[in-house]
Design an enzyme around this catalytic site. Structure first.
Site, PDB file in Angstrom:
ATOM      1  N   THR A 350     -53.936 -75.039 -45.928  1.00 28.52           N
ATOM      2  CA  THR A 350     -54.865 -73.892 -45.959  1.00 28.52           C
ATOM      3  C   THR A 350     -55.066 -73.263 -44.577  1.00 28.52           C
ATOM      4  O   THR A 350     -54.661 -73.808 -43.558  1.00 28.52           O
ATOM      5  CB  THR A 350     -56.228 -74.324 -46.536  1.00 28.52           C
ATOM      6  OG1 THR A 350     -56.627 -75.543 -45.907  1.00 28.52           O
ATOM      7  CG2 THR A 350     -56.135 -74.565 -48.027  1.00 28.52           C
ATOM      8  N   ASP A 351     -55.753 -72.117 -44.560  1.00 24.90           N
ATOM      9  CA  ASP A 351     -55.991 -71.357 -43.324  1.00 24.90           C
ATOM     10  C   ASP A 351     -57.392 -71.614 -42.773  1.00 24.90           C
ATOM     11  O   ASP A 351     -58.034 -70.719 -42.227  1.00 24.90           O
ATOM     12  CB  ASP A 351     -55.843 -69.853 -43.591  1.00 24.90           C
ATOM     13  CG  ASP A 351     -54.559 -69.535 -44.325  1.00 24.90           C
ATOM     14  OD1 ASP A 351     -53.516 -69.998 -43.861  1.00 24.90           O
ATOM     15  OD2 ASP A 351     -54.611 -68.854 -45.355  1.00 24.90           O
ATOM     16  N   SER A 376     -62.137 -71.059 -39.432  1.00 18.71           N
ATOM     17  CA  SER A 376     -61.317 -70.109 -40.175  1.00 18.71           C
ATOM     18  C   SER A 376     -60.193 -69.671 -39.252  1.00 18.71           C
ATOM     19  O   SER A 376     -60.457 -69.192 -38.149  1.00 18.71           O
ATOM     20  CB  SER A 376     -62.133 -68.890 -40.599  1.00 18.71           C
ATOM     21  OG  SER A 376     -61.269 -67.884 -41.079  1.00 18.71           O
ATOM     22  N   ARG A 377     -58.962 -69.841 -39.691  1.00 18.62           N
ATOM     23  CA  ARG A 377     -57.833 -69.503 -38.805  1.00 18.62           C
ATOM     24  C   ARG A 377     -57.511 -68.018 -38.828  1.00 18.62           C
ATOM     25  O   ARG A 377     -56.570 -67.583 -38.192  1.00 18.62           O
ATOM     26  CB  ARG A 377     -56.606 -70.352 -39.174  1.00 18.62           C
ATOM     27  CG  ARG A 377     -56.874 -71.818 -38.929  1.00 18.62           C
ATOM     28  CD  ARG A 377     -55.662 -72.712 -39.077  1.00 18.62           C
ATOM     29  NE  ARG A 377     -56.127 -74.101 -39.034  1.00 18.62           N
ATOM     30  CZ  ARG A 377     -56.167 -74.916 -40.061  1.00 18.62           C
ATOM     31  NH1 ARG A 377     -55.755 -74.496 -41.234  1.00 18.62           N
ATOM     32  NH2 ARG A 377     -56.598 -76.141 -39.944  1.00 18.62           N
ATOM     33  N   VAL A 378     -58.291 -67.243 -39.589  1.00 16.37           N
ATOM     34  CA  VAL A 378     -58.144 -65.783 -39.557  1.00 16.37           C
ATOM     35  C   VAL A 378     -59.171 -65.205 -38.582  1.00 16.37           C
ATOM     36  O   VAL A 378     -58.914 -64.275 -37.846  1.00 16.37           O
ATOM     37  CB  VAL A 378     -58.304 -65.190 -40.969  1.00 16.37           C
ATOM     38  CG1 VAL A 378     -58.295 -63.675 -40.930  1.00 16.37           C
ATOM     39  CG2 VAL A 378     -57.184 -65.689 -41.872  1.00 16.37           C
TER      40      VAL A 378
END
Length: 515
Positions: A350-351, A376-378
């Site tokens: 997951t991101d 959160s990698r965004v």
């Protein structure tokens, strides 16, 4: 040249088909060698495909999972007591699929697309395969549009974008499903005229319940109906009493329905609740099919099980319509052990993850999000300008507060700056608390986080912060709706708006203290 009439074409096709039907291919028929525990072993069917639907007697269907030299391993979607050794089975020549369409919205279905809510048949004639290869990088675009959850803690510090895969992880009874349901309820706003004017696309939601009690799923349906969220939501239910094969295909059915919306240029959100039970169902059918067990008795391809599911979440390129499929998988940990096999697998796919902690939950911090481990990698790409501006300091302030809080327990002599940090941090924790089923519009989130991070709530008694928030937002709705609307439209707090907001807050605090 004479024109061929449509009825003549039909007659020719019928003739061809009738001839084909008479020639029964011996490779398309097989025999049941062994049956039980939701598994059947078949002899024959030498031309069968992997994942093909097989028709058994008494209207029972199965799906091919094992292709071996001397037999075919099949999982059953119905009652295995209706099948006996020696029964004849037939190929359907169709890969396992499910019906999709807008008629699914507002309904409760099983993973095969059949309605189970007692409201009659679903009229749809489009079918999509349960398993599809995920689209490549060229067909995608970066995740940059926010999917608002309505939770201040998530939208401020762990933002989710449309097309992202954000894991919700934690022990049982820590509020994992609550976070997912609040996110679904908050999508009400995307279906309003106001959202349309602001260019916000509506989000269609799918909630996949895997291995849960039937009563729990019924409560979810009732709550979503109460909140007006079932209009744009489909619930796919494979309860604990359903056979393991149905629980195994449930998340793929959710992804397939989500892809129907995504591929038509719309935005969709799928909640998989939860993938721990999904892995357990897959382990069960794999062991019964005598696939070699590996770590924790899971089969060797359990990582591929979840990666091929979650890889289907994406934001499509503009050439393909710009639709998106956002995934919120849920994983249940044992005693907070995120280093266990399945949790580490899903974390790496997951991101980002939202980690919920029992200690925080029990101490009244809800949602019980551990800010240190959650990520959160965004990141800021999935936030509007105003939220990015006000929440930039939020994570840092909270992390410093957590460290100082632990340190302050040992000593009583604290300098003024440390006391001030502790005061600010404790108010921020109160601001981020939120009751279930009360998601908040993004403009109100921005206003409250701004008040917290800029110290306007520092002088309030700690136990009054939540009452202040409730009363202040009610007053703002009645008397300063234009200010909130301007924040929503411009997607930020302008300098003029900040000045006006500070004046309103100072005036309100005076009357609030007297109350």
């Amino acid at each position: 040249m004479a024109e061929v009439r449509p009825d003549e074409i039909t007659a020719v096709l019928r003739k061809q088909l009738s001839g084909f039907e008479k020639e029964i291919d011996i490779y398309d028929v097989g025999t049941v060698l062994q049956v039980g525990d939701g598994i059947a072993r078949l002899y024959g069917l030498s031309k069968v495909m992997a994942s093909e639907l097989i028709e058994f007697p008494n209207n029972v269907f199965g799906m091919v999972l094992n292709l071996e030299e001397d037999n075919v391993g099949c999982i059953l979607f119905g009652d295995d007591t209706k099948i006996k050794e020696g029964d004849t089975v037939k190929r359907t020549k169709r890969v396992a699929s499910m019906p999709v369409g807008d008629a699914m919205l507002g309904r409760v279905i099983n993973p095969l697309g059949q309605p189970i809510d007692g409201r009659g048949a679903i009229k749809t004639d489009k079918f999509l395969p349960l398993e599809r290869k995920a689209l490549g990088v060229i067909q995608r675009q970066p995740v940059k549009q926010p999917l608002q959850t309505g939770l201040k803690a998530v939208d401020g510090m762990i933002p989710i974008g449309r097309g992202q895969r954000e894991l919700i992880i934690g022990d049982r009874q820590t509020g994992k499903t609550a976070v997912a349901l609040d996110t679904i309820i908050n999508q009400r706003y995307t279906h309003t005229e106001q959202a349309k004017k602001q260019g916000i696309k509506p989000v269609y939601c799918i909630y996949v319940a895997i291995g849960q009690k039937g009563s729990t799923v019924a409560q979810v349906v009732t709550k979503l109906e109460e909140m007006g969220a079932m209009e744009y939501t489909t619930i796919i239910s494979a309860t604990a009493s359903d056979p393991a094969p149905l629980q195994f295909i449930a998340p793929y059915a959710g992804a397939t329905l989500g892809e129907h919306f995504r591929d038509s240029g719309r935005d969709s959100l799928v909640v998989y609740d939860d993938l721990s039970k999904h892995a357990a169902a897959y382990r069960q059918v794999s062991l019964l099919l005598r696939r070699p067990p590996g770590r924790e008795a899971f089969p060797g391809d359990v990582f591929y099980l979840h990666s091929r599911l979650l890889e289907r979440a994406s934001k499509l390129s503009d050439e393909l319509g710009g639709g998106s499929l956002t995934a919120l998988p849920i994983i249940e940990t044992q005693a907070g052990d995120i280093a266990a096999y399945i949790p580490t697998n899903v974390i790496s796919i997951t991101d980002g993850q939202i980690f919920l902690e029992p200690n925080l939950f029990n101490s009244g911090v809800r949602p019980a999000i551990n800010v240190g481990i959650s990520v959160s990698r965004v990141g800021g790409n999935a936030q509007i300008k105003g939220m990015k501006k006000v929440a930039g300091r939020l994570r840092l302030d909270l992390a410093q507060y957590r460290d100082l809080e632990a340190f302050a327990k040992f000593g009583s002599d604290l300098d003024r700056a440390t006391q001030q940090q502790l005061r600010r941090g404790s108010r921020l924790v109160e601001v981020l608390k939120q009751r279930q089923y009360v998601p908040m519009p993004v403009e109100k989130e921005i206003v409250m986080i701004h008040l917290g991070t800029n110290g306007l709530l520092d002088e309030l008694p700690l136990d009054q912060v939540q009452r202040f928030e409730k009363e202040f937002l009610e007053m703002a709705d009645l008397r300063h709706k234009d200010l909130l609307d301007s924040v929503a439209e411009k997607k930020e707090l302008t300098d003029d708006a900040v000045k006006r907001l500070h004046a309103i807050v100072k005036e309100f605090i005076e009357t609030f203290k007297l109350a």
